[in-house]
Design a protein around this motif. Structure first.
Motif, PDB file in Angstrom:
ATOM      1  N   ASN A 115       0.832  -1.199   0.000  1.00 58.29           N
ATOM      2  CA  ASN A 115       0.000   0.000   0.000  1.00 58.29           C
ATOM      3  C   ASN A 115       0.871   1.255   0.000  1.00 58.29           C
ATOM      4  O   ASN A 115       2.109   1.186   0.041  1.00 58.29           O
ATOM      5  CB  ASN A 115      -0.970  -0.011   1.180  1.00 58.29           C
ATOM      6  CG  ASN A 115      -0.268   0.132   2.531  1.00 58.29           C
ATOM      7  OD1 ASN A 115       0.958  -0.009   2.632  1.00 58.29           O
ATOM      8  ND2 ASN A 115      -1.029   0.397   3.565  1.00 58.29           N
ATOM      9  N   MET A 116       0.228   2.422  -0.036  1.00 59.92           N
ATOM     10  CA  MET A 116       0.967   3.689  -0.129  1.00 59.92           C
ATOM     11  C   MET A 116       1.902   3.903   1.058  1.00 59.92           C
ATOM     12  O   MET A 116       3.020   4.399   0.904  1.00 59.92           O
ATOM     13  CB  MET A 116      -0.018   4.857  -0.208  1.00 59.92           C
ATOM     14  CG  MET A 116      -0.791   4.978  -1.498  1.00 59.92           C
ATOM     15  SD  MET A 116      -2.038   6.276  -1.352  1.00 59.92           S
ATOM     16  CE  MET A 116      -1.020   7.686  -0.949  1.00 59.92           C
ATOM     17  N   ARG A 117       1.446   3.559   2.233  1.00 58.15           N
ATOM     18  CA  ARG A 117       2.247   3.772   3.442  1.00 58.15           C
ATOM     19  C   ARG A 117       3.335   2.728   3.622  1.00 58.15           C
ATOM     20  O   ARG A 117       4.163   2.839   4.526  1.00 58.15           O
ATOM     21  CB  ARG A 117       1.328   3.777   4.666  1.00 58.15           C
ATOM     22  CG  ARG A 117       0.356   4.945   4.700  1.00 58.15           C
ATOM     23  CD  ARG A 117      -0.611   4.820   5.856  1.00 58.15           C
ATOM     24  NE  ARG A 117      -1.635   5.862   5.819  1.00 58.15           N
ATOM     25  CZ  ARG A 117      -2.780   5.799   6.469  1.00 58.15           C
ATOM     26  NH1 ARG A 117      -3.055   4.728   7.222  1.00 58.15           N
ATOM     27  NH2 ARG A 117      -3.653   6.786   6.392  1.00 58.15           N
ATOM     28  N   LYS A 118       3.309   1.690   2.814  1.00 57.81           N
ATOM     29  CA  LYS A 118       4.294   0.609   2.860  1.00 57.81           C
ATOM     30  C   LYS A 118       4.269  -0.156   4.178  1.00 57.81           C
ATOM     31  O   LYS A 118       5.270  -0.792   4.553  1.00 57.81           O
ATOM     32  CB  LYS A 118       5.718   1.160   2.615  1.00 57.81           C
ATOM     33  CG  LYS A 118       5.866   1.998   1.369  1.00 57.81           C
ATOM     34  CD  LYS A 118       5.619   1.192   0.102  1.00 57.81           C
ATOM     35  CE  LYS A 118       5.873   2.024  -1.141  1.00 57.81           C
ATOM     36  NZ  LYS A 118       5.614   1.280  -2.395  1.00 57.81           N
ATOM     37  N   ASN A 134       0.153  -7.258   7.792  1.00 60.83           N
ATOM     38  CA  ASN A 134       0.708  -6.100   8.487  1.00 60.83           C
ATOM     39  C   ASN A 134       2.213  -6.318   8.595  1.00 60.83           C
ATOM     40  O   ASN A 134       2.669  -7.223   9.308  1.00 60.83           O
ATOM     41  CB  ASN A 134       0.083  -5.948   9.876  1.00 60.83           C
ATOM     42  CG  ASN A 134       0.542  -4.678  10.585  1.00 60.83           C
ATOM     43  OD1 ASN A 134       1.712  -4.299  10.528  1.00 60.83           O
ATOM     44  ND2 ASN A 134      -0.382  -4.020  11.263  1.00 60.83           N
ATOM     45  N   LEU A 135       2.987  -5.512   7.866  1.00 63.22           N
ATOM     46  CA  LEU A 135       4.435  -5.705   7.841  1.00 63.22           C
ATOM     47  C   LEU A 135       5.106  -5.190   9.115  1.00 63.22           C
ATOM     48  O   LEU A 135       6.222  -5.601   9.435  1.00 63.22           O
ATOM     49  CB  LEU A 135       5.033  -5.004   6.619  1.00 63.22           C
ATOM     50  CG  LEU A 135       4.583  -5.535   5.254  1.00 63.22           C
ATOM     51  CD1 LEU A 135       5.263  -4.755   4.138  1.00 63.22           C
ATOM     52  CD2 LEU A 135       4.880  -7.027   5.127  1.00 63.22           C
ATOM     53  N   GLU A 136       4.442  -4.294   9.839  1.00 62.49           N
ATOM     54  CA  GLU A 136       5.059  -3.727  11.037  1.00 62.49           C
ATOM     55  C   GLU A 136       5.092  -4.725  12.180  1.00 62.49           C
ATOM     56  O   GLU A 136       6.076  -4.808  12.913  1.00 62.49           O
ATOM     57  CB  GLU A 136       4.325  -2.450  11.444  1.00 62.49           C
ATOM     58  CG  GLU A 136       4.485  -1.324  10.410  1.00 62.49           C
ATOM     59  CD  GLU A 136       3.731  -0.072  10.797  1.00 62.49           C
ATOM     60  OE1 GLU A 136       2.793  -0.164  11.622  1.00 62.49           O
ATOM     61  OE2 GLU A 136       4.082   1.008  10.286  1.00 62.49           O
ATOM     62  N   ILE A 158      -2.381   3.159  -5.945  1.00 63.18           N
ATOM     63  CA  ILE A 158      -1.292   4.084  -5.649  1.00 63.18           C
ATOM     64  C   ILE A 158      -1.802   5.377  -5.018  1.00 63.18           C
ATOM     65  O   ILE A 158      -1.020   6.287  -4.740  1.00 63.18           O
ATOM     66  CB  ILE A 158      -0.492   4.412  -6.926  1.00 63.18           C
ATOM     67  CG1 ILE A 158      -1.404   5.007  -8.004  1.00 63.18           C
ATOM     68  CG2 ILE A 158       0.221   3.183  -7.442  1.00 63.18           C
ATOM     69  CD1 ILE A 158      -0.675   5.413  -9.265  1.00 63.18           C
ATOM     70  N   SER A 159      -3.135   5.459  -4.764  1.00 63.48           N
ATOM     71  CA  SER A 159      -3.699   6.670  -4.155  1.00 63.48           C
ATOM     72  C   SER A 159      -4.630   6.359  -2.984  1.00 63.48           C
ATOM     73  O   SER A 159      -5.168   7.272  -2.373  1.00 63.48           O
ATOM     74  CB  SER A 159      -4.469   7.481  -5.205  1.00 63.48           C
ATOM     75  OG  SER A 159      -5.518   6.719  -5.766  1.00 63.48           O
TER      76      SER A 159
END
Length: 357
Positions: A115-118, A134-136, A158-159
């Motif tokens: 996603n945009m926030r990575k 959730n990558l965090e 991308i938005s």
């Protein structure tokens, strides 16, 4: 530089630029005793895929099917093992470190998108599922089991941080909105199954427009506000479209690569007119990436080669090339001749470079 693998697997599946213009490749060994893979990083893309000039390289436990940069040093990849792996470039970008692996798919992973926030990743798999991670905190957030066959591609908006597309061998493409209790809306629903969607890409300057590549070689442009209609459709290739990507400089230019061994450039602002085609690859073309620093496109494929397609600045107008071009594919530097190029002071030129892995 830390030690790198002694050889690069022949089958190059994916290539991606980071924001600095450096590139990374994912390679797979599809025919050996072990289905191994590897990652290869080049600060200077012109050296790719020469393993003696790579900046960093590492062997992976299985083939690398897809990948995406999290930032300029970290990346997430989809593995043939079914894992979503996260790696980081360390030691001044001379070696790789595996940060963690996410194992929940029951078959090989085929695609990964951020996603945009990575901070979230979506993945598709041959187990017919779509997963959101959730990558965090390294956890699975959702598992969606709507598709009835392999999910070939996931592509996050991308938005918008909550919406993404998926494409499946079951003949459908789905728009997902993770905020909704019923998140799935069909974008393509091929009830007669004449072709299956294989890949998708969002248009950079229009949050509602997306392109979808098909197994029969078609490319569809869809307005996601009106899913009952297709804006344009064009038979760009003669076999399955493997990957599509919009130019970072001209947002209506769509690059595509295919099992027909060709690379194409389609101007989506001109009723999906194909303005460029290259036949330099001798096997399936699998990877495609646009440079963030110039209007250069890199492609790679199962022939073990990397080819650079550079569209010279003097040939570009605000509308791009304004008519179809023909080319001589036998020369290293190719002249493209158009019947009518508007506002150009010189012939369109294409610079090609091919290196054997």
């Amino acid at each position: 530089m830390a030690s790198v693998p002694a050889a690069m697997e022949k089958y190059l599946d994916v290539i991606k630029h980071n924001s600095d213009g450096a590139v990374i490749f994912g390679a797979s060994g599809l025919t050996g005793r072990y289905w191994a893979g590897s990652l290869w990083f080049y600060k200077d893309p012109s050296f790719a895929p020469d393993i003696l000039k790579c900046s960093a390289g590492v062997a992976t436990e299985a083939g690398v099917v897809d990948l995406e940069w999290i930032d300029d040093s970290r990346l997430a990849l989809a593995s043939d093992s079914g894992a979503i792996e996260v790696w980081q470039l360390v030691d001044s970008q001379t070696s790789f470190k595996n940060l963690f692996n996410l194992y929940e798919h029951d078959n090989s992973a085929s695609s990964v998108s951020l996603n945009m926030r990575k901070n979230k990743a979506a993945s598709g798999s041959a187990d017919m599922s779509v997963k959101v991670w959730n990558l965090e905190n390294q956890t699975s957030l959702n598992t969606y089991r709507v598709h009835l066959d392999t999910v070939w591609c996931v592509a996050w908006s991308i938005s918008n941080n909550d919406t993404f597309l998926s494409c499946s061998q079951d003949g459908t493409s789905i728009l997902w909105d993770t905020r909704k209790s019923k998140p799935a809306t069909y974008v393509v629903k091929n009830e007669r199954f004449t072709s299956a969607p294989t890949c998708a890409a969002w248009q950079p300057d229009n949050q509602h427009m997306a392109a979808i590549g098909m197994e029969n070689g078609q490319i569809l442009m869809k307005d996601l506000r009106n899913l009952t209609q297709t804006v344009t459709e064009k038979m760009v290739h003669t076999r399955a479209v493997n990957r599509i990507a919009f130019s970072k400089k001209y947002s209506h230019w769509l690059g595509s690569v295919s099992d027909d061994c060709t690379v194409a450039l389609t101007d989506t602002s001109q009723a999906a007119k194909t303005i460029y085609r290259s036949r330099v690859h001798k096997d399936y073309v699998r990877g495609l990436s646009w440079s963030p620093t110039d209007n250069t496109m890199l492609t790679c494929g199962y022939d073990g080669k990397v080819h650079q397609h550079s569209f010279m600045p003097e040939t570009l107008t605000s509308e791009g090339l304004t008519s179809p071009v023909a080319m001589d594919t036998n020369s290293d530097v190719m002249d493209l001749y158009s019947n009518k190029l508007k506002n150009l002071g010189s012939p369109a030129r294409f610079s090609g470079r091919t290196i054997q892995a």
